[in-house]
Design a protein around this motif. Structure first.
Motif, short mmCIF file in Angstrom:
data_model
loop_
_atom_site.label_atom_id
_atom_site.label_comp_id
_atom_site.label_asym_id
_atom_site.label_seq_id
_atom_site.Cartn_x
_atom_site.Cartn_y
_atom_site.Cartn_z
N CYS A 224 -13.70 66.47 33.42
CA CYS A 224 -13.16 65.26 32.80
C CYS A 224 -12.25 65.65 31.65
CB CYS A 224 -14.28 64.36 32.31
SG CYS A 224 -13.64 62.84 31.58
N ALA A 225 -11.05 65.10 31.68
CA ALA A 225 -10.07 65.42 30.64
C ALA A 225 -10.35 64.64 29.37
CB ALA A 225 -8.67 65.09 31.15
N ARG A 226 -11.18 63.60 29.46
CA ARG A 226 -11.34 62.70 28.31
C ARG A 226 -12.66 62.84 27.59
NH1 ARG A 226 -8.77 59.90 32.25
NH2 ARG A 226 -6.70 59.14 31.71
N CYS B 268 -8.24 63.69 35.42
CA CYS B 268 -9.47 64.43 35.68
C CYS B 268 -9.48 64.93 37.12
CB CYS B 268 -10.66 63.52 35.42
SG CYS B 268 -10.49 62.61 33.87
N CYS C 186 -15.41 59.31 33.14
CA CYS C 186 -14.72 58.36 32.27
C CYS C 186 -14.22 57.13 33.02
CB CYS C 186 -13.56 59.04 31.55
SG CYS C 186 -12.21 59.52 32.64
ZN ZN Z 1 -12.64 61.72 33.37
#
Ligand code: ZN
Length: 374
Positions: free
Chosen positions: A35-37, A24, A18
């Motif tokens: 990735c957190a998104r 992340c 991202c």
């Molecule tokens: Zn990320």
């Protein structure tokens, strides 16, 4: 070779999925990103909705305790096929009822908290809900939803991203875990004013970190599905607007639409997503790009922006029009368009050439590679 630990992303080593410097992480060897998104095209989705991405074919390289945190999914890349989504009108009906039964106003953190709606200058709360933090609260909400929609003749929740059935065929909403944060639901509305999907914003405030967003998805569940990455149209009824303005995220789009009412504002879920839909929306109209102000210094953002510019020129050639493309810029110390507008900062419109001139060498290389391939 053993990968025994994780490390967090940073400003120096942003997430390679991202492009952001926070939330992340990767394995120490950087062979796997968490990735957190984004879960788009991920190899796996973790229990908490993180996208897991392998960066090379040597995935037998890792031997850390993977099974503890992550559901075992099939091993082949991209083998997790999303089931077909329900028709648009059905999705819209379910999400609207969900927000009606659990509105943003039922949680003061979402309305008045840090990063909440009021702080962003958003005054119309109708597209925002409160996704209960606890699994038991979500169960109660789902029961009410089933009852209310049943009265209107809607009984199947198949193909609604975020919903799924457990082994006892009980309808479930989102994760099987309690969340630590309050959760804002953000509707992504299409050009027809129908809700396509919802995003979840984790409301915990951590200094110097941007918000964490995931899709309300049930992609990782059996028979569940994901929403893809739809484009949000902040005010689909304002079609008379002369120019199309694109920013990142539905919340920024809402703020921008309120403060720039003469534009038709759309928000994508990440700088690299929904490009085709943006191009189609802006066809034969001027296009203003207002991603975060770090396109000058963040190669990931610069690359995504250049890719969008390239698609736009191709579209201009195919459909024979020459309406201008400009990149909006403001005081570099302020990141988002929403903050800039709320602080009444002066916006300047850059031509593509002016934008390229302002980039760091690394960003310019990334941008040029998109704009002038081969
Ligand atoms: Zn990320």
């Amino acid at each position: 070779m053993l990968a025994t630990g994780y490390k967090r992303v940073s400003k120096k080593r942003p997430c390679c999925v991202c492009g952001k410097p926070d939330w992340c992480s990767t394995t120490v060897t950087e062979t796997i990103s968490f990735c957190a998104r984004s879960t788009l095209n991920s190899d796996r989705v973790s229990r908490y909705g993180w996208g897991v991405f392998y960066h090379d074919a040597s995935r037998s390289d890792f031997s850390f305790d993977f099974k503890r945190n992550f559901k075992q999914l099939p091993k082949t890349k991209k083998s997790k096929v999303s089931h077909e989504m329900a028709p648009l009108a059905i999705r819209d009906k379910v999400y609207r009822k969900l927000i009606e039964l659990s509105p943003a106003t039922s949680n003061h953190v979402i309305v008045k908290g840090r990063g909440g709606l009021l702080e962003r200058g958003i005054l119309d709360f109708s597209h925002y809900g409160n996704l209960p933090r606890l699994i038991n609260e979500r169960r109660v909400l789902v029961e009410r939803l089933v009852e209310e929609l049943g009265k209107e003749g809607l009984r199947s929740f198949e193909g609604i991203p975020g919903f799924w059935r457990d082994t006892r065929r009980r309808l479930r909403l989102w994760s099987e875990q309690d969340a630590f944060d309050d959760l804002m639901l953000i509707a992504f509305v299409g050009p027809d004013d129908l809700i396509r999907a919802c995003q979840i914003r984790f409301m915990r405030y951590i200094p110097n970190k941007s918000g964490r967003y995931v899709w309300l998805s049930s992609l990782k569940e059996k028979d569940g599905c994901g929403p893809g990455a739809p484009l949000h149209h902040a005010n689909p009824c304002s079609r008379s607007a002369k120019s199309i303005l694109v920013t990142e995220g539905a919340l920024k789009a809402a703020t921008a639409q309120r403060l720039l009412p003469d534009r038709y504002v759309v928000g994508n879920s990440g700088v690299a997503t929904s490009h085709r839909e943006i191009i189609e929306t802006a066809r034969r109209k001027p296009l203003e790009i207002a991603f975060d102000n770090d396109s000058f210094t963040n190669p990931h953002v610069a690359r995504a922006l250049a890719a969008l510019l390239r698609s736009r020129s191709a579209d201009q050639r195919s459909f024979a029009y020459d309406d201008a493309v400009t990149i909006l810029s403001w005081d570099r110390r302020v990141k988002g368009l929403d903050e800039a507008l709320l602080a009444s900062l002066k916006l300047s419109s850059l031509t593509v050439a002016e934008w390229l001139k302002g980039l760091t060498p690394e960003c310019r290389e990334q941008a040029n590679r998109q704009l002038f391939p081969g």
